[in-house]
Design a protein around this motif. Structure first.
Motif, PDB file in Angstrom:
ATOM      1  N   SER A 262     -15.770   1.022   9.695  1.00  0.00           N
ATOM      2  CA  SER A 262     -14.855   2.079   9.276  1.00  0.00           C
ATOM      3  C   SER A 262     -14.038   1.599   8.077  1.00  0.00           C
ATOM      4  N   THR A 263     -14.015   2.415   7.032  1.00  0.00           N
ATOM      5  CA  THR A 263     -13.249   2.063   5.832  1.00  0.00           C
ATOM      6  C   THR A 263     -12.610   3.324   5.278  1.00  0.00           C
ATOM      7  N   LEU A 264     -11.595   3.143   4.453  1.00  0.00           N
ATOM      8  CA  LEU A 264     -10.904   4.299   3.884  1.00  0.00           C
ATOM      9  C   LEU A 264     -11.752   4.927   2.789  1.00  0.00           C
ATOM     10  N   ARG A 265     -11.839   6.226   2.811  1.00  0.00           N
ATOM     11  CA  ARG A 265     -12.677   6.963   1.870  1.00  0.00           C
ATOM     12  C   ARG A 265     -12.109   6.908   0.455  1.00  0.00           C
ATOM     13  N   TYR A 266     -13.026   6.957  -0.510  1.00  0.00           N
ATOM     14  CA  TYR A 266     -12.599   6.980  -1.912  1.00  0.00           C
ATOM     15  C   TYR A 266     -11.751   8.218  -2.194  1.00  0.00           C
ATOM     16  N   GLU A 267     -12.136   9.376  -1.616  1.00  0.00           N
ATOM     17  CA  GLU A 267     -11.371  10.600  -1.860  1.00  0.00           C
ATOM     18  C   GLU A 267      -9.920  10.440  -1.406  1.00  0.00           C
ATOM     19  N   PHE A 268      -9.740   9.834  -0.245  1.00  0.00           N
ATOM     20  CA  PHE A 268      -8.395   9.616   0.288  1.00  0.00           C
ATOM     21  C   PHE A 268      -7.605   8.679  -0.620  1.00  0.00           C
ATOM     22  N   LEU A 269      -8.237   7.587  -1.031  1.00  0.00           N
ATOM     23  CA  LEU A 269      -7.540   6.611  -1.877  1.00  0.00           C
ATOM     24  C   LEU A 269      -7.199   7.206  -3.238  1.00  0.00           C
ATOM     25  N   ASN A 270      -8.081   8.028  -3.758  1.00  0.00           N
ATOM     26  CA  ASN A 270      -7.797   8.663  -5.038  1.00  0.00           C
ATOM     27  C   ASN A 270      -6.612   9.617  -4.920  1.00  0.00           C
ATOM     28  N   GLU A 271      -6.559  10.330  -3.803  1.00  0.00           N
ATOM     29  CA  GLU A 271      -5.421  11.218  -3.569  1.00  0.00           C
ATOM     30  C   GLU A 271      -4.123  10.437  -3.455  1.00  0.00           C
ATOM     31  N   MET A 272      -4.166   9.292  -2.782  1.00  0.00           N
ATOM     32  CA  MET A 272      -2.965   8.463  -2.669  1.00  0.00           C
ATOM     33  C   MET A 272      -2.486   7.994  -4.043  1.00  0.00           C
ATOM     34  N   LEU A 273      -3.407   7.648  -4.924  1.00  0.00           N
ATOM     35  CA  LEU A 273      -3.032   7.234  -6.275  1.00  0.00           C
ATOM     36  C   LEU A 273      -2.421   8.392  -7.047  1.00  0.00           C
ATOM     37  N   ILE A 274      -3.033   9.565  -6.940  1.00  0.00           N
ATOM     38  CA  ILE A 274      -2.519  10.738  -7.659  1.00  0.00           C
ATOM     39  C   ILE A 274      -1.088  11.046  -7.242  1.00  0.00           C
ATOM     40  N   GLN A 275      -0.765  10.779  -5.983  1.00  0.00           N
ATOM     41  CA  GLN A 275       0.581  11.090  -5.494  1.00  0.00           C
ATOM     42  C   GLN A 275       1.631  10.065  -5.938  1.00  0.00           C
ATOM     43  N   GLN A 276       1.213   8.986  -6.573  1.00  0.00           N
ATOM     44  CA  GLN A 276       2.173   7.973  -7.028  1.00  0.00           C
ATOM     45  C   GLN A 276       2.710   8.337  -8.403  1.00  0.00           C
ATOM     46  N   ALA A 277       3.623   9.301  -8.410  1.00  0.00           N
ATOM     47  CA  ALA A 277       4.174   9.792  -9.674  1.00  0.00           C
ATOM     48  C   ALA A 277       4.949   8.719 -10.429  1.00  0.00           C
ATOM     49  N   PHE A 278       5.375   7.669  -9.729  1.00  0.00           N
ATOM     50  CA  PHE A 278       6.090   6.570 -10.387  1.00  0.00           C
ATOM     51  C   PHE A 278       5.231   5.927 -11.478  1.00  0.00           C
ATOM     52  N   GLN A 279       3.918   5.993 -11.311  1.00  0.00           N
ATOM     53  CA  GLN A 279       3.022   5.339 -12.273  1.00  0.00           C
ATOM     54  C   GLN A 279       3.138   5.970 -13.660  1.00  0.00           C
ATOM     55  N   THR A 280       3.222   7.298 -13.694  1.00  0.00           N
ATOM     56  CA  THR A 280       3.254   8.011 -14.969  1.00  0.00           C
ATOM     57  C   THR A 280       4.654   8.433 -15.382  1.00  0.00           C
ATOM     58  N   ASN A 281       5.592   8.441 -14.453  1.00  0.00           N
ATOM     59  CA  ASN A 281       6.971   8.860 -14.737  1.00  0.00           C
ATOM     60  C   ASN A 281       7.948   7.804 -14.231  1.00  0.00           C
ATOM     61  N   PRO A 282       7.995   6.642 -14.888  1.00  0.00           N
ATOM     62  CA  PRO A 282       8.766   5.521 -14.345  1.00  0.00           C
ATOM     63  C   PRO A 282      10.273   5.729 -14.345  1.00  0.00           C
ATOM     64  N   ILE A 283      10.788   6.646 -15.157  1.00  0.00           N
ATOM     65  CA  ILE A 283      12.230   6.907 -15.128  1.00  0.00           C
ATOM     66  C   ILE A 283      12.669   7.253 -13.708  1.00  0.00           C
ATOM     67  N   TYR A 284      11.809   7.960 -12.995  1.00  0.00           N
ATOM     68  CA  TYR A 284      12.138   8.362 -11.630  1.00  0.00           C
ATOM     69  C   TYR A 284      12.460   7.149 -10.767  1.00  0.00           C
ATOM     70  N   ALA A 285      11.709   6.077 -10.929  1.00  0.00           N
ATOM     71  CA  ALA A 285      11.959   4.861 -10.155  1.00  0.00           C
ATOM     72  C   ALA A 285      13.087   4.035 -10.764  1.00  0.00           C
ATOM     73  N   LEU A 286      13.108   3.943 -12.085  1.00  0.00           N
ATOM     74  CA  LEU A 286      14.057   3.057 -12.764  1.00  0.00           C
ATOM     75  C   LEU A 286      15.498   3.554 -12.679  1.00  0.00           C
ATOM     76  N   LEU A 287      15.697   4.859 -12.736  1.00  0.00           N
ATOM     77  CA  LEU A 287      17.054   5.402 -12.833  1.00  0.00           C
ATOM     78  C   LEU A 287      17.438   6.286 -11.651  1.00  0.00           C
ATOM     79  N   HIS A 288      16.590   6.323 -10.630  1.00  0.00           N
ATOM     80  CA  HIS A 288      16.864   7.253  -9.536  1.00  0.00           C
ATOM     81  C   HIS A 288      18.198   6.973  -8.861  1.00  0.00           C
TER      82      HIS A 288
END
Length: 433
Positions: A262-288
């Motif tokens: 049993s392993t985590l599906r690529y579709e699931f992992l890709n969705e998890m990456l897409i939900q990491q808005a900090f990657q593309t919008n770092p102000i949210y993490a830096l100045l929150h």
């Protein structure tokens, strides 16, 4: 310096791009300049006599919406206003902040540069545009963090405003972020309990995913190791409407059998990456956390408050798994691929204790601008009781407190919500007369 690009028309709506050159630091223009982008939206067959409404996006660190169609809150706004969709400094087409654009600066230079991207300077940017347009007064609409910007505007330049509409974004004007996170951790736990009550099987699914991550190195599609802490952060979705069922579907389809294992599906992992808005919008993490700071340091507030809630620190074998919410933690700058180059700057910003004021309680106590607000009773991100506390000290303000919507009410049913706020604002105005 300003210039306007050619306009275009879609579905009877005219879109006109505007560009402005503004100081990085209004107190010291020698520090350089930024380019601001704002999109004017108006009905194509109208004259230019309507007043302006400026929209402040939630975040911090996200651009103004790119409308697709004549609908939602913009449809209601265009009945009374021309709308200006401002990309706040550092977002969208306004001198964007990212790990790429900050790479040439040292950590200390990064921290100093980023310190100029809070609500006070966002509001000064809007004032620059107002003066460039030759507008005496305009109305503002603030969603979430945009509401924080609205109270800053009311503090710094109240005479520039005719109306203020706020949705899900009335902050404390003096509290430490510790108070905010004590409230939001409580709300986040309640949302978890609601989710797992509706989907009892989800608890075992979450524990299975978390235990698998604890025992195996799992890489996201960008090569970043995926951890339990990152998985917990998808709980931020619980603060918006209609998120429970899609979350359950994701959990239900997380695993696949490969070679008998049993392993985590690529579709699931890709969705998890897409939900990491900090990657593309770092102000949210830096100045929150700094959006709450006035003369004191945040000192990684959410991380410290989290240690008072051990149920959020999942370990394999724990009885319960809980998702986290809208919180920023120092480990993110060790784990997230695009935040790693900004770790030292983030630490410096968390220790910074000389942040300037964002609000003026004395000015707000004399407020004459009609302020109408949608305050969501079950808001996971902005605590209702804190919003009511703030509004009690602002005359000519009125709150519509409702449990009909989550934090994203303006996106979910914006036409109705803005209509209600405009009606409330008009009532406040006529009561003044």
């Amino acid at each position: 310096m300003t210039h306007t690009s050619p306009a275009f028309i879609d579905a009877g709506v005219k879109y006109t791009p505007h560009y402005f050159t503004v100081p990085l630091d209004y107190q010291d223009p020698s520090k350089g300049s930024l380019q601001l982008f704002a999109r004017e939206v108006s009905l194509a067959k109208e004259n230019a006599d309507k007043p302006w409404l400026v929209f402040f996006q939630g975040g911090p660190g996200f651009p103004s919406p790119r409308p697709n169609g004549h609908n939602g809150w913009i449809k209601r706004a265009l009945q009374d206003y021309r709308v200006l969709l401002l990309d706040q400094r550092g977002t969208g087409n306004s001198s964007v902040i990212s790990h790429q654009t900050l790479a040439h600066l040292s950590p200390t230079e990064q921290a100093d540069y980023l310190s100029h991207f809070r609500a006070d300077n966002i509001v000064r940017d809007a004032e620059f545009i107002r003066q460039a347009f030759g507008v005496k007064q305009w109305a503002i609409l603030g969603q979430s963090f945009g509401g924080f910007c609205s109270l800053t505007y009311l503090s710094l330049f109240p005479d520039s405003l005719s109306r203020a509409y706020i949705t899900g974004g009335v902050p404390s004007i003096e509290r430490h972020p510790d108070d905010v996170y004590k409230a939001t951790f409580k709300r986040t736990k309640e949302k978890n309990q609601q989710f797992f009550t509706q989907f009892p099987h989800a608890q075992s699914l979450c524990k299975k995913i978390a235990d698998h991550l604890a025992k195996h190195e799992v890489l996201l599609p960008n090569g970043q190791p995926f951890t339990v802490e990152q998985f917990q952060q998808i709980g931020i979705n619980f603060g918006v409407s209609d998120s429970f069922l899609p979350t359950y579907y994701s959990l239900e389809n997380a695993f696949i059998e490969v070679g008998g294992e049993s392993t985590l599906r690529y579709e699931f992992l890709n969705e998890m990456l897409i939900q990491q808005a900090f990657q593309t919008n770092p102000i949210y993490a830096l100045l929150h956390e700094s959006i709450y700071c006035q003369g004191f340091a945040s000192s990684w507030s959410a991380e410290r408050v989290r240690q008072l809630h051990d149920e959020f620190n999942y370990q394999s074998g724990d009885k319960y798994f809980y998702f986290t919410g809208e919180m920023v933690f120092p480990w993110m700058f060790e784990q997230y691929e695009c935040l790693q180059p900004l770790k030292e700057a983030a630490d410096q910003l968390a220790r910074k204790d000389d942040w300037g004021p964002l609000y003026n309680a004395e000015v707000l106590a004399k407020n004459r601008v009609p302020v109408s607000c949608a305050v969501y009773a079950d808001d996971m991100f902005v605590e209702m009781d804190i919003s009511r506390e703030t509004l009690a000290g602002i005359p000519n303000s009125k709150a519509w407190i409702t449990n009909e919507y989550e934090h994203n009410g303006l996106r979910a049913d914006g036409e109705r919500i803005l209509d209600k706020l405009i009606e409330m604002g008009d009532h406040i105005y006529y009561c003044q007369s």
